[in-house]
Design an enzyme around this catalytic site. Structure first.
Site, short mmCIF file in Angstrom:
data_model
loop_
_atom_site.label_atom_id
_atom_site.label_comp_id
_atom_site.label_asym_id
_atom_site.label_seq_id
_atom_site.Cartn_x
_atom_site.Cartn_y
_atom_site.Cartn_z
N TYR A 185 73.05 30.18 -73.16
CA TYR A 185 74.11 29.78 -73.68
C TYR A 185 74.92 28.65 -72.52
O TYR A 185 74.16 28.01 -72.02
CB TYR A 185 75.15 30.89 -73.74
CG TYR A 185 74.54 31.86 -74.53
CD1 TYR A 185 74.53 31.78 -75.98
CD2 TYR A 185 74.38 33.20 -74.01
CE1 TYR A 185 74.25 32.57 -76.88
CE2 TYR A 185 73.84 34.15 -75.03
CZ TYR A 185 73.89 33.99 -76.63
OH TYR A 185 73.43 34.74 -77.29
N ARG A 232 76.42 36.54 -64.63
CA ARG A 232 74.95 36.80 -65.44
C ARG A 232 74.26 35.55 -65.54
O ARG A 232 74.36 34.54 -65.76
CB ARG A 232 75.14 37.45 -66.78
CG ARG A 232 73.94 38.26 -67.29
CD ARG A 232 74.17 39.06 -68.44
NE ARG A 232 73.52 40.23 -68.55
CZ ARG A 232 72.73 40.69 -69.75
NH1 ARG A 232 72.74 39.90 -70.62
NH2 ARG A 232 71.86 42.13 -69.46
N ARG A 322 69.96 49.60 -74.65
CA ARG A 322 69.43 50.68 -75.74
C ARG A 322 69.69 51.82 -75.43
O ARG A 322 69.96 52.55 -76.23
CB ARG A 322 68.07 50.07 -76.22
CG ARG A 322 68.30 48.88 -76.71
CD ARG A 322 66.58 48.43 -77.45
NE ARG A 322 66.64 47.25 -77.65
CZ ARG A 322 66.08 46.13 -77.20
NH1 ARG A 322 65.98 46.28 -75.83
NH2 ARG A 322 66.04 44.72 -77.44
#
Length: 366
Positions: A185, A232, A322
């Site tokens: 990003y 991050r 998850r």
């Protein structure tokens, strides 16, 4: 020896365990406006037993959007929506930070008035984003177009957008923010020579390529305090046109500057797909040397692997994705060695409560 169930100090936060909820895009906002809603408040409150909740990535401006139905933090309606989430989490005893996101070139024409995402340089990422067709209502992965390069005089405005988003997050009741500088990003695009071909003060040398990240972090820290800021990173990602052998050293140089600023933590996003590159021990040790805040890791961890990295002192907190989706009471299940429910990948993006808030806590048979 440190374990998952020990308390931790991360910035101003006293965490009851070292188990965090990892940021995961779920695409369930109210439309129009990408507004967080009561369903999202329920989802996060169900997982308030985490030592720390890091929200799904949240666009700082309309320009920063790359996927359909992802939340923003740039309108008052979005701030009010997030307030429902933070109130619910705090009432359940949790701590929650908002992940601030500008996708850069990882976007689609439909999100931009001129049809062009922005990036450090006009280089397509050779990747896809999840977009809902406005006519059919069906979502799918579509190719990213070639972006336009940000003009030098535009960059200060993008940095101001990060600062405003931090102010909005504070107004929405968040305990802090995490700046998304990973996974290809915008900030990550500035860091890498493969995606940053600029010739101004934001490109070329390592010092110049980390400048955008450092200035964005400084602006956010000035708004809410450095000790309430995390970031991050993904040093070893190679997909999305981000393969850059210099990236780990560039990110270590950035980490040294972040240590000077005094942010709370660095969060390493480790690739978890088949044949993905490993994060080498030498990088983890080097990061410890240059940055003295907390280190969070995420990416394919289970209870045993998480316990091992904590015991070695190479991380302070482990974030789970998850497993936490399918097991809202994950800390208890790990602590009591209870079986884990299976994650349903078909309900990951978009939809309703199904596969979102419908996973239950473990019930012991009478």
């Amino acid at each position: 020896m440190t374990t998952l169930f020990d308390t931790a100090k991360v910035g101003p936060f006293d965490l009851p365990s070292r188990i965090a909820l990892a940021p995961m895009t779920r695409c369930r906002t109210d439309q129009p406006g990408n507004i967080p809603n009561a369903m999202m408040a329920e989802y996060y409150a169900q997982r308030a037993n985490a030592g720390l909740i890091i929200t799904e990535a949240t666009q700082i401006t309309q320009q920063g959007q790359g996927y359909s139905f992802t939340p923003g933090i740039h309108s008052q309606e979005q701030v009010a929506g997030w307030r429902k989430v933070t109130d619910a989490v705090h009432q359940a005893g949790g701590r929650i930070v908002n992940q601030l996101w500008h996708v850069g070139r990882m976007s689609h024409a439909m999100f931009h008035e001129d049809g062009q995402p922005v990036a450090p340089s006009a280089i397509a990422p050779d990747s896809t984003v999840w977009v809902v067709d406005p006519e059919t209502g069906e979502g799918g992965m579509v190719e990213c177009p070639t972006p336009r390069a940000l003009e030098t005089d535009e960059i200060a405005g993008v940095i101001a957008d990060y600062a405003q988003a931090a102010r909005n997050a504070k107004e929405a009741g968040f305990d802090g923010v995490e700046i998304h500088a990973a996974n290809g990003y915008l900030i990550d695009e500035f860091l890498r020579a493969s995606s940053n071909k600029r010739t101004d003060v934001y490109g070329g040398s390592v010092e110049n390529r980390i400048r955008f990240a450092v200035e964005a972090v400084e602006a956010v820290a000035a708004e809410i305090g450095a000790d309430r800021v995390g970031i991050r990173i993904s040093p070893f990602i190679t997909q999305r046109g981000m393969d850059d052998p210099e990236a780990p050293d560039t990110i270590l140089a950035m980490a040294r500057e972040l240590g000077r600023i005094g942010i709370a933590y660095i969060h390493i996003a480790e690739a978890d797909w088949d044949d993905a590159p490993e994060t080498p021990r030498r990088f983890r040790e080097a990061l410890r040397e240059v940055f003295h805040g907390a280190i969070i890791v995420a990416g394919g961890y289970d209870k045993e692997k998480a316990g091992a990295i904590l015991a070695e002192g190479l991380a302070d907190v482990v974030a789970f994705g998850r497993p936490f989706i399918a097991n809202p009471d994950l800390p208890r299940r790990y602590a009591d060695d209870l079986p884990l429910a299976e994650f349903d990948g078909d309900t990951l993006f978009g939809g309703d409560h199904n596969g979102y808030t419908t996973y239950g806590n473990y019930e012991v048979a009478a």
